[in-house]
Write an enzyme that holds these catalytic residues in place. Structure first.
Site, PDB file in Angstrom:
ATOM      1  N   ARG A 140     -28.657  49.877  -0.114  1.00 10.21           N
ATOM      2  CA  ARG A 140     -28.019  51.181  -1.587  1.00 10.21           C
ATOM      3  C   ARG A 140     -28.967  52.456  -0.183  1.00 10.21           C
ATOM      4  NH1 ARG A 140     -29.743  48.739  -6.763  1.00 10.21           N
ATOM      5  NH2 ARG A 140     -28.830  50.866  -7.241  1.00 10.21           N
ATOM      6  N   CYS A 187     -36.287  53.786  -8.244  1.00 12.53           N
ATOM      7  CA  CYS A 187     -34.975  53.101  -7.468  1.00 12.53           C
ATOM      8  C   CYS A 187     -34.091  53.425  -8.367  1.00 12.53           C
ATOM      9  CB  CYS A 187     -35.273  51.161  -8.274  1.00 12.53           C
ATOM     10  SG  CYS A 187     -35.668  51.758 -10.606  1.00 12.53           S
TER      11      CYS A 187
END
Length: 285
Positions: free
Chosen positions: A180, A239
């Protein structure tokens, strides 16, 4: 307390103190859809005796379009006060796998002025596997008044992050997976671009724990420094939606690093905007 971190406790420590006055146990489990686990249903089926369930979605800011946004001190105090939690309690938070969503609850309590708050090493999955006591009995709750003492300096805003990306005044530690971070894996939320903030360092939260237990200080230091983080300088953690960023915060605090903030909007906010710079690739850019 667990041997190597001032912010974790082990199962033996907790089991000896079950039902001790002033000790509050909180199940802070939360899962991504891909994990195919229902935190509330699991809690209702079995939890540590005396544990209360903290819904990470319900305790977020109801006025924010982003997931898991830190609520106002008033909203937080009302929610946890209704759970029978006092700011003077010793609080132990846990989740299923041990080091996923529990650090987020630990961080929220600390930001709201609670300092006797700890994460259970190994989580509930290990607690059950070791045959420790569990119950399906609803926990009896006596609501109380929670006095929040909010420390706004521990939270980074979008404006802060725009400035940090531009000036490099603080390091950015991104807890998402390497795929990611690099932009080679799609984001789990629709409409969010792939990649990372310019200058960010990838510190996957999964690298900070083993079998649901926080690594030793020496190993934590190596993981964080190998990711390019200088522990003598400020750090902002980030995050996907502000949950696992708190795992890095917990690791930093364990190492005595206090000059850190958590970017609450995280990648859902940054990657969802059209005017924020995004880079791809596994290396910092």
């Amino acid at each position: 307390m667990a041997e190597d971190s001032p912010f974790t406790v082990d199962a033996d420590w907790l089991q000896k103190r079950l039902r001790e006055p002033g000790l509050t146990i909180v199940d802070a489990s939360w899962y991504l859809p891909a994990q195919k686990r229902d935190a509330r249903a699991e809690y209702d089926a079995a939890h540590i005796p005396g544990a209360r369930f903290l819904d990470q979605d319900a305790i977020s800011d109801p006025d924010s379009p982003l997931p898991h946004t830190l609520p106002s001190p008033q909203h937080f105090a009302q929610y946890v006060g209704a759970m029978g939690i006092s700011a003077d309690d010793t609080i132990v938070v846990y989740d299923g796998p041990g080091f996923f969503s529990a650090p987020r609850a630990w961080w929220m309590f600390r930001v709201m002025g609670v300092f006797q708050v700890y994460v259970l090493d190994g989580g509930f999955d290990r607690w059950k596997a070791e045959g420790r006591p569990v119950t399906a009995e609803p926990t009896k709750i006596a609501p109380c008044v929670f006095h929040a003492d909010f420390d706004a300096a521990r939270v980074a805003s979008l404006a802060d992050m725009r400035r940090i990306v531009e000036t490099g005044e603080s390091q950015i530690a991104d807890a998402r997976s390497p795929g990611r971070f690099a932009g080679t894996e799609p984001e789990p939320r629709a409409g969010i671009r792939s990649g990372h903030m310019p200058g960010a360092h990838n510190v996957p939260f999964s690298a900070l724990a083993e079998d649901g237990e926080l690594l030793s200080k020496d190993r934590l230091r190596k993981v964080i420094e190998d990711a390019g983080i200088d522990l003598s300088k400020p750090v902002v953690t980030s995050c996907g939606s502000g949950v696992t960023a708190a795992a890095i915060t917990l690791a930093l605090e364990t190492l005595g690093h206090a000059d850190n903030r958590l970017y609450d909007g995280s990648w859902t906010e940054w990657g969802g905007l059209g005017d924020t710079p995004v880079v791809t690739g596994k290396d910092r850019q």
